[in-house]
Design an enzyme around this catalytic site. Sequence first.
Site, mmCIF file in Angstrom:
data_model
loop_
_atom_site.group_PDB
_atom_site.id
_atom_site.type_symbol
_atom_site.label_atom_id
_atom_site.label_comp_id
_atom_site.label_asym_id
_atom_site.label_seq_id
_atom_site.Cartn_x
_atom_site.Cartn_y
_atom_site.Cartn_z
ATOM 1 N N PHE A 27 -37.529 -14.028 17.496
ATOM 2 C CA PHE A 27 -38.032 -13.999 16.124
ATOM 3 C C PHE A 27 -37.327 -12.884 15.333
ATOM 4 C CE2 PHE A 27 -41.220 -12.391 13.011
ATOM 5 C CZ PHE A 27 -41.138 -13.476 12.141
ATOM 6 N N GLN A 28 -36.810 -13.234 14.179
ATOM 7 C CA GLN A 28 -36.087 -12.304 13.301
ATOM 8 C C GLN A 28 -34.880 -11.663 13.969
ATOM 9 O OE1 GLN A 28 -39.079 -9.776 11.353
ATOM 10 N NE2 GLN A 28 -39.215 -11.366 9.796
ATOM 11 N N MET A 85 -19.503 -13.739 -19.584
ATOM 12 C CA MET A 85 -18.143 -13.641 -19.051
ATOM 13 C C MET A 85 -17.656 -15.014 -18.578
ATOM 14 S SD MET A 85 -15.671 -11.714 -18.842
ATOM 15 C CE MET A 85 -15.816 -9.948 -18.696
ATOM 16 N N LYS A 136 -35.695 -2.486 18.803
ATOM 17 C CA LYS A 136 -37.028 -1.914 18.677
ATOM 18 C C LYS A 136 -37.436 -1.102 19.908
ATOM 19 C CE LYS A 136 -41.749 -2.973 17.373
ATOM 20 N NZ LYS A 136 -42.712 -4.001 16.948
ATOM 21 N N GLU A 161 -34.518 -5.920 -0.129
ATOM 22 C CA GLU A 161 -33.582 -5.042 0.590
ATOM 23 C C GLU A 161 -32.259 -4.857 -0.139
ATOM 24 O OE1 GLU A 161 -35.342 -7.408 2.053
ATOM 25 O OE2 GLU A 161 -36.338 -6.578 3.829
HETATM 26 C C1 LIG Z 1 -23.827 -12.335 -7.668
HETATM 27 C C2 LIG Z 1 -22.835 -12.867 -8.649
HETATM 28 N N1 LIG Z 1 -22.831 -14.193 -8.933
HETATM 29 C C3 LIG Z 1 -21.948 -14.682 -9.838
HETATM 30 C C4 LIG Z 1 -21.044 -13.866 -10.450
HETATM 31 C C5 LIG Z 1 -20.039 -14.423 -11.445
HETATM 32 N N2 LIG Z 1 -20.268 -13.866 -12.790
HETATM 33 C C6 LIG Z 1 -19.550 -12.833 -13.259
HETATM 34 S S1 LIG Z 1 -20.014 -12.353 -14.767
HETATM 35 C C7 LIG Z 1 -21.204 -13.540 -14.852
HETATM 36 C C8 LIG Z 1 -22.088 -13.670 -16.062
HETATM 37 C C9 LIG Z 1 -23.016 -12.537 -16.223
HETATM 38 O O1 LIG Z 1 -23.944 -12.852 -17.230
HETATM 39 P P1 LIG Z 1 -24.804 -11.719 -17.946
HETATM 40 O O2 LIG Z 1 -25.434 -10.860 -16.936
HETATM 41 O O3 LIG Z 1 -25.706 -12.365 -18.925
HETATM 42 O O4 LIG Z 1 -23.703 -10.845 -18.636
HETATM 43 P P2 LIG Z 1 -22.771 -11.174 -19.921
HETATM 44 O O5 LIG Z 1 -21.433 -11.578 -19.368
HETATM 45 O O6 LIG Z 1 -23.413 -12.268 -20.695
HETATM 46 O O7 LIG Z 1 -22.696 -9.891 -20.655
HETATM 47 C C10 LIG Z 1 -21.196 -14.308 -13.693
HETATM 48 C C11 LIG Z 1 -22.087 -15.457 -13.431
HETATM 49 C C12 LIG Z 1 -21.070 -12.499 -10.092
HETATM 50 N N3 LIG Z 1 -20.202 -11.618 -10.599
HETATM 51 N N4 LIG Z 1 -21.992 -12.038 -9.219
#
Ligand SMILES: Cc1ncc(C[n+]2csc(CCOP(=O)(O)OP(=O)(O)O)c2C)c(N)n1
Lengths: 581, 167
Positions: free
Chosen positions: A125-126, A491, A175, A63
Amino acid sequence: MKFAMEPGMANSSKQLTGAEILIRCLHEENVEFVFGYPGGAVLHIYDAIFHQDKFKHILVRHEQAALHAADAYSRSTGKVGVALVTSGPGATNAVTGIATAYMDSVPMVIISGQVPTYAIGEDAFQECDTVGITRPCVKHNFLVKDVKDIAATMKKAFYVAASGRPGPVLVDIPKDITAHFCDFDYPETVHLRSYNPVTKGHLGQIKKALKLLTEAKRPMVYSGGGVVLGDASEHLFKLIQSLGLPITSTLMGLGCFPASDPKFLGMLGMHGTYEANMAMQDCDVLLAVGARFDDRVIGNTEHFLSNPRTIIHIDIDPSSISKRVKIDVPIVGDVKSVLADMNELIATEKPKQNTVELASWFKQIEAWRSKKCMNFAQSSELIKPQYVIQKLHEVTKGEAFVTSDVGQHQMWAAQYYKFEKPRRWINSGGLGTMGVGLPYAMGVQLAHPNAQVACVTGEGSIQMNIQELSTCAQYQLPIKVIMLNNRYLGMVRQWQEFFYENRYSESYMDSLPDFVKLAEAYGHVGMQITKPSDVEGALKEAFAMKSRFVFLDFITDQKENVFPMIQNGKGLSEMILAEDL
Amino acid sequence: MASTARHIISLLMENESGALSRVAGLFSARGYNIESLTVAPTEDPTLSRMTIVTSGSDEVIEQIIKQLNKLIDVVKVLDLNDGKFIERELMLVKVKATGTFREEMKRMCDIFRGRIIDVADGSFTIELTGSGTKLDAFIESLDKSAILETVRTGASGIGRGDRILKV
Ligand SMILES: Cc1ncc(C[n+]2csc(CCOP(=O)(O)OP(=O)(O)O)c2C)c(N)n1
Ligand SMILES: [Mg+2]
């Protein structure tokens, strides 16, 4: 009120079931796509969908992806996105997608099933309190308690979602309501005494703003996502051309002004260009258009305010004005209408400008620009992520729709793909939701079947909604996934390098799948690219496969960082540049 | 830090289930103070009137008003502190009324223009209306050991003279 076992079975000639009424409402709203996933509470609705073919239902694999796809459909077209989920887990899975759209003010209508009215509150439920759970992340939500209210509620939902500052609106439908009968009568208009969004800006304020802008010595324009959402790009372009002002854009506003225009200084903010951030800091009159002085954009607020400047702010949402920074000339109104009024004033009054000062201001800006802050060290061994985006721009002639996930790759896409048009750059700016990239690309590709759609992602983000490879196969979406695979949550790793003395706690991505095989397992084309010399060729080959979904796994330089960078708590003019290291 | 002041905000909203939680949720989500909040339907049963007592700097109060206006169910918002207004709160206090306390309580009640609305063997229940500070003063003036129970409604406010909050 009668109860129907089968929604198709009306009790009198004209009465319809709640489910059928709901579908008719979607027809009235000219909905093209409904992104959804079935379940117990929405079975009557799905049966009514089975009996219609005016809109297409897109069956996702989770979803969250339905919400993101509907969100991107909206971002790329300007129309309201529609998603449909079942009660309980269906609704909770949707929450991330709703919050993502809410933070970026995307108009959406989400329909969620609910347990029957007589079971509400019994831990059925749900069952979950969907209206309660989503309340803080929707523009508004409704629980429909009577079949007679469905049509009026849907009309209100579409109106509220799309008007004023747009946003997601959720309609929760038990529903039993979808099985009850009622006449269908779709209201032509809608009036809410408690909701009257302004459109026209105050003419006196607009005049004042224009005077300030023309008399300024160091004027600057800072545009944001509001320009894209308000379809005001052309008006903004006209204003900038007639007054010859320098302009920057937030991450969300990219494309609202053509990146190739010399007056465009690039993106500003945490990873903005040197020239944009310096000009933002040093200007004497600042015009903010549909932007909100976010912490990622102006850095340290006190540092930002330490330079005196007069600030004009155009925004449809009064609460955006003077929220983080005190505004001198607020103009509440629809950006397009306000900019149109401003352009008209310029045409009639032909205001005199401070041309000498303006010329020397541009000289200063050119000096900043000559730092060439976006230069990066090219390598013949390792693929530089920036290089991949540059080549992507070349190969797609700057005309692709680019969706992105969240991380370093997102910033590089924003920095190196030069957007010329609005609604081409689709990413999660406000919530920063990893996992949006692929479902975003689905929503965009469905809306623009003949366009080139690139999903720039990381090996971390793509795995958050990787199951959608299956949806892409089912609907034969010719998306091109551009994965910048650095084997790191890059990042996070960058911040750990800078602020935690290289302690890379849980930011290394181990046990990655073989993405080529994975793509192939779904019937897609997979490619892995390891050499810089193969980058361009691979991109060309991929985009030449016009009807195929291609997954490109670029093995990139692991330690590359995003520059310029403003560290947390620092001011706009305190950037670290690549050359400083 | 900008100085903070107490403000009384009056608002009219749709009398719909969930409207109250939208307002309460806004205050908690954005970290605004709520000193008290009262709500009841008006003479028009489709509308509820709410009085919120809050505190904050001018900037925070401005944001609170804007954020309240943004809620779809909120019809009108007024910061009573922008003009002259009257503020009243109702308090019920159950006090010990034995021996010497019995006379003392009656006397205090008279001084503060309260009313004894329930009399029992060992206790009185006193009803008192007024501004929050008056109610505070009454509590202060009582012997702490004599107070058995208190309940306050929170402030209701209304503008003076021509200041009218209506749809
Ligand atoms: C759902 C979610 N969880 C955690 C984060 C924190 N976060 C921001 S950037 C990042 C790393 C992303 O890694 P990748 O997709 O490999 O991209 P890269 O930075 O290596 O280009 C994380 C964990 C986020 N933004 N969103
Ligand atoms: Mg990565």
